[in-house]
Scaffold this motif. Sequence first.
Motif, PDB file in Angstrom:
ATOM      1  N   UNK A 211      -5.183  -7.178  14.281  1.00 21.23           N
ATOM      2  CA  UNK A 211      -6.119  -6.456  13.410  1.00 21.23           C
ATOM      3  C   UNK A 211      -5.688  -5.011  13.188  1.00 21.23           C
ATOM      4  N   UNK A 212      -4.374  -4.790  13.196  1.00 27.25           N
ATOM      5  CA  UNK A 212      -3.820  -3.472  12.895  1.00 27.25           C
ATOM      6  C   UNK A 212      -3.373  -3.440  11.443  1.00 27.25           C
ATOM      7  N   UNK A 213      -3.622  -2.334  10.751  1.00 24.51           N
ATOM      8  CA  UNK A 213      -3.263  -2.212   9.343  1.00 24.51           C
ATOM      9  C   UNK A 213      -1.742  -2.066   9.210  1.00 24.51           C
ATOM     10  N   UNK A 214      -1.114  -2.913   8.416  1.00 23.87           N
ATOM     11  CA  UNK A 214       0.347  -2.854   8.254  1.00 23.87           C
ATOM     12  C   UNK A 214       0.752  -2.547   6.808  1.00 23.87           C
ATOM     13  N   UNK A 215      -0.196  -2.618   5.862  1.00 27.52           N
ATOM     14  CA  UNK A 215       0.131  -2.314   4.475  1.00 27.52           C
ATOM     15  C   UNK A 215      -1.159  -1.999   3.724  1.00 27.52           C
ATOM     16  N   UNK A 216      -1.090  -1.065   2.753  1.00 24.37           N
ATOM     17  CA  UNK A 216      -2.254  -0.709   1.939  1.00 24.37           C
ATOM     18  C   UNK A 216      -1.797  -0.454   0.504  1.00 24.37           C
ATOM     19  N   UNK A 226      -7.248   8.952   2.859  1.00 19.85           N
ATOM     20  CA  UNK A 226      -6.119   9.084   3.782  1.00 19.85           C
ATOM     21  C   UNK A 226      -4.846   8.578   3.126  1.00 19.85           C
ATOM     22  N   UNK A 227      -3.729   9.145   3.519  1.00 21.16           N
ATOM     23  CA  UNK A 227      -2.437   8.684   3.031  1.00 21.16           C
ATOM     24  C   UNK A 227      -2.086   7.361   3.700  1.00 21.16           C
ATOM     25  N   UNK A 228      -1.179   6.623   3.053  1.00 22.08           N
ATOM     26  CA  UNK A 228      -0.781   5.317   3.586  1.00 22.08           C
ATOM     27  C   UNK A 228      -0.262   5.439   5.016  1.00 22.08           C
ATOM     28  N   UNK A 229       0.542   6.486   5.279  1.00 18.66           N
ATOM     29  CA  UNK A 229       1.105   6.638   6.626  1.00 18.66           C
ATOM     30  C   UNK A 229       0.030   6.908   7.676  1.00 18.66           C
ATOM     31  N   UNK A 230      -1.119   7.469   7.258  1.00 21.69           N
ATOM     32  CA  UNK A 230      -2.217   7.681   8.196  1.00 21.69           C
ATOM     33  C   UNK A 230      -2.972   6.373   8.486  1.00 21.69           C
TER      34      UNK A 230
END
Length: 541
Positions: A211-216, A226-230
Amino acid sequence: MIFKDGSILEKNVELVLSGAMKVLGCNSASLLFIDENQGFLRIWASAPRDETEGFEQTSRLLGFVPRGAVVSLDLLRKSFLLASYRQKKIFETSNISDLVSDFLPEQAQNVLQSFIGQLRFSCVPVVGRDGIVHGVILFSKKGDRPFSFQQRMLQIDYASRLGAIIESEKFSEDVEQIRTRLAGMGEEIPYSIRKVLDTGKEAVLALDGAQTIVSVNRWAEEMFGKKAEQLIGSPFEILFFGEEAAGKVLEARIRLQTDGHMEMRGAMKREGGERFEAEISGVLTLDEARNISGAIIRIKELEETGSTPEVNFQENLVRSERMAFISEIASKLAHEIRNPLLSIGAALRVIKDEFPDDHPLQEELKMVINEVDRLDKITKDYLSLSRRPAGRIEHVKLEEILNEAMRVVSVNPVSSGIEIHLNIMDSVEILGDFDALKQVFINLLMNAVEASKPGDFIECVLELDSKNNNVLVKILDRGEGLEGKDLNMLFTPFFTTKTNGSGLGLAISKSIIESVGGFINLLPRNGGGCEAIIQLPVYRF
């Protein structure tokens, strides 16, 4: 053009298709992109990519790898794939010719069938919230048994989620083009245009198994500030507001792992802690070994009213599939009930004839026979629901159908004291089943009669809409009307407001009218009463 090879969208779509395969127990699932302007179909994304049974033999037979192939729509005129795209309906078959149409000669079709074995195919339209069809998903599974009702519901669900993901990416691309064009003109974007560009944003995130974000996508960045890297590398839980965060993530995870998909609402937060309500949906994804690898999540911010405007395509498709399922069950029950019912009725009539007319049992036997006849009528309605609505399509004159329907209703004792006027403004010929259409107008006229009282006036009007090449039939009464009734339920099978009604008359009528490309609706009239409107395409007038 969002349908690019190697794009993030393609990867996400293939992850969704892989998840759909596992949940549905399918052999394969492919997204087919159709461009009617350019006149071609392309197999854009598929799962699994290359491992389907008979893949190498199929590639050799066709002379190319199926995935990525482009086929002219001229060769697919009779294909269920094109029919599903154009009609926004599910089509199912075990016959390969129903898919390839004129693309392959009959001999090649037979060879292809032997390579891939016996498969069952389902063509499901991918429709966005704007009602635009983005493509068709082709599901296949071993054997020739039809997909179950539950499988078809899941197919609709996966197609709907893919439609939302594709629509979001397309909207993002369109917005960028507009922004770039305006910037190139050296102009500041007016507020009115900014307002339009800010609608329709949907965040799309990819999660891994933990359940960790890997892509947006870019809308996720804007929605949460927030920026993608955040966002990437952060737990999904950080996007939810307050103490319910852990519970919502757990709920989402349980639903995904048990059903393969989920849909819920919850409070989420932006950078800085601002709370907002959102609609959250997701589908399970698989890795190359077909193990659960995570999920694709779509987040739609709700307006302050707590609701979001939706195109009701998915609801209509689900309703259609549910009616087909109900029809199948009703047919089986009706057959099982009607056969012994006919025997009971025949036996009662023989017994009744054995007694003299003045025998005290005559009244009781007559009452029982009438009840058997009433049950027989209900089972006939159930069987009508399960049959194809238009069995004999031919050129028919609509005024002849209306005249016959009116004669049938006029001689019914219930019509006593009620005037029925037929107002035919044009002579019209349509394509349809004479008897089935007559039954529709008998049903509607009887509804008007039963809602009226002696001395009332019912008008049936036939008028031509030559601009749209349609004909309208309106049945107007001044009866009790539709006030206090759920208009959305009127055409739902088994829903009735009558004491002795089966709740099938309007459902059957709707099915018959739609089978010939028509439309039917009931509306309340100003001043009381009801207006039934039937629109049919004209063949010749």
